[in-house]
Design an enzyme around this catalytic site. Structure first.
Site, PDB file in Angstrom:
ATOM      1  N   ALA A   1       3.433  -3.444  10.886  1.00  0.00           N
ATOM      2  CA  ALA A   1       2.195  -3.349  10.309  1.00  0.00           C
ATOM      3  C   ALA A   1       1.025  -3.780  11.517  1.00  0.00           C
ATOM      4  CB  ALA A   1       2.057  -4.822   9.410  1.00  0.00           C
ATOM      5  N   ARG A   2       0.931  -4.892  12.100  1.00  0.00           N
ATOM      6  CA  ARG A   2      -0.161  -5.070  13.221  1.00  0.00           C
ATOM      7  C   ARG A   2       0.451  -6.366  13.898  1.00  0.00           C
ATOM      8  NH1 ARG A   2      -1.602  -0.848  13.254  1.00  0.00           N
ATOM      9  NH2 ARG A   2      -3.540  -0.166  13.474  1.00  0.00           N
TER      10      ARG A   2
ATOM     11  N   HIS B   1       4.989   0.481  19.479  1.00  0.00           N
ATOM     12  CA  HIS B   1       3.986   0.833  18.447  1.00  0.00           C
ATOM     13  C   HIS B   1       3.937   2.401  18.308  1.00  0.00           C
ATOM     14  CE1 HIS B   1      -0.122  -0.282  16.555  1.00  0.00           C
ATOM     15  NE2 HIS B   1       0.547   0.570  16.177  1.00  0.00           N
TER      16      HIS B   1
ATOM     17  N   ILE C   1       2.287   2.900   2.417  1.00  0.00           N
ATOM     18  CA  ILE C   1       3.269   2.849   3.268  1.00  0.00           C
ATOM     19  C   ILE C   1       4.472   1.868   2.877  1.00  0.00           C
ATOM     20  CG2 ILE C   1       4.481   2.364   5.620  1.00  0.00           C
ATOM     21  CD1 ILE C   1       1.351   3.210   6.706  1.00  0.00           C
TER      22      ILE C   1
ATOM     23  N   GLY D   1       1.140  -1.280   0.003  1.00  0.00           N
ATOM     24  CA  GLY D   1       0.078  -0.130  -0.006  1.00  0.00           C
ATOM     25  C   GLY D   1       1.051   1.318   0.060  1.00  0.00           C
TER      26      GLY D   1
ATOM     27  N   GLU E   1      -0.594  -6.577  22.333  1.00  0.00           N
ATOM     28  CA  GLU E   1       0.091  -5.593  22.879  1.00  0.00           C
ATOM     29  C   GLU E   1      -0.863  -4.649  23.581  1.00  0.00           C
ATOM     30  OE1 GLU E   1       1.305  -3.964  18.880  1.00  0.00           O
ATOM     31  OE2 GLU E   1       0.000  -1.979  19.485  1.00  0.00           O
TER      32      GLU E   1
END
Ligand code: GLV
Length: 327
Positions: free
Chosen positions: A239-240, A287, A158, A156, A269
């Site tokens: 990312a996640r 994060h 980023i 994408g 997290e």
């Protein structure tokens, strides 16, 4: 006329609260208290809008307790905290905060890549612990970034920012994998070549994860995928949490199946798998990939603009479920 009531779920910039107060009756959380789901639901009971930051789950159960809610504006580009289908079914608009964080987050992806490949934090810990007493020929020898192969999973905005930095700044050979291939002009701008996922994992010296989290992307990288990577390779996750199987990663790092990892996000997290804290070859950050003052302010203002745009002017800027608008 009464102003619409909104809830701001977490502490944010006072200037953003002041802007919101021009248009809304605002209940804020500048003390940054941790609300239970029940407390959050109670606070939403009489609100038309919610300003969320990415950590607050909005699902059917919560929506049932918030009958007046019309919009949730996330101060994050990722929106896996939203059950968008449930929101759409209830006619609640969802908005996120894309674009304004792209370059800052790509910068951080590179910072984590550089820190991991060149063992910046590991060597700093050694120095701070007073262990450095002399030069040695292979002290904290890392892996080169310039001229190496950069593999990006998730291309994408980023991902493209990271590709441009790698190709144009560091002369890297950029390969990527994505659900869909980029248009030729975008591929050319990023100097990036489309490859299959396994090909990418086998070939890249540095693998950077920038794909959105969904049940379909859960554990995209687990023991099997790590086993495909070069033993000299590094894995970067901005990312996640949940995209990487953190337990499998910690085991692979301990056994030196790959050289290192740089992580900004974690499963569960802000708790993280304790095994990650016991391996030296991982750079860990809390994060913060989008966290510069300018960018976080732009994200907060975009979330505020979505609330104002929708509740005051009927026109949100970055809707995720625009079908709600035409009902
Ligand atoms: C941060 O993780 C974001 O999604 O903006």
């Amino acid at each position: 006329m009464n102003k619409p009531k909104i809830l701001v779920a977490r502490a944010i910039f006072p200037a953003t609260i002041a802007r919101l107060e021009e248009h809304f009756e605002v209940e804020s959380n500048q003390a940054d208290a941790s609300w239970s789901k029940l407390q959050f639901a109670e606070k939403l009971r009489d609100k038309a809008g919610a300003f969320t930051t990415g950590g607050e789950r909005i699902d059917a159960e919560l929506l049932a307790a918030a009958p007046l809610l019309k919009i949730c504006a996330n101060m994050a580009v990722g929106y896996n905290n939203f059950d968008v289908d449930a929101m759409t079914a209830r006619g609640v608009l969802a908005t996120n905060a894309p674009d304004v964080l792209t370059e800052t987050t790509a910068d951080f992806g590179f910072a984590l890549l550089m820190a991991t490949a060149r063992r910046v934090t590991e060597s700093e810990h050694y120095l701070r612990a007073g262990k450095w007493d002399r030069w040695s020929f292979d002290m904290f020898a890392g892996t080169d970034v310039h001229g190496s192969t950069l593999g990006i999973l998730g291309m994408g905005r980023i991902g493209q920012g990271i590709a441009r930095r790698g190709a144009h700044g560091f002369g890297m050979n950029v390969i990527y994998h994505n659900r869909s291939r980029l248009a030729p002009d975008l591929e050319a701008a990023c100097k990036a070549r489309y490859v299959g996922k396994e090909d990418l994992l086998r070939t890249a010296d540095h693998v950077v994860l920038v794909l959105p989290y969904s049940p379909a992307s859960h554990h995209t990288i687990g023991a099997r995928e790590i086993a495909l990577m070069k033993p000299t390779a590094n894995l970067i996750n901005i990312a996640r949490g949940g995209i990487v199987d953190d337990a499998a990663l910690a085991a692979a790092l301990r056994e030196r199946k790959i050289a290192g990892a740089g992580l900004d996000v974690y499963e569960g997290e802000p708790k993280l798998n304790p095994a990650l804290l016991t391996v030296p070859n991982v750079v860990l950050t809390p994060h913060i990939a989008s966290s510069t003052i300018a960018t976080r302010l732009a994200m907060a203002n975009l979330a505020a603009d979505n609330l104002i745009g929708f509740l005051v002017n009927g026109k949100p800027l970055t809707p995720l479920n625009p079908e709600v608008l035409t009902r």
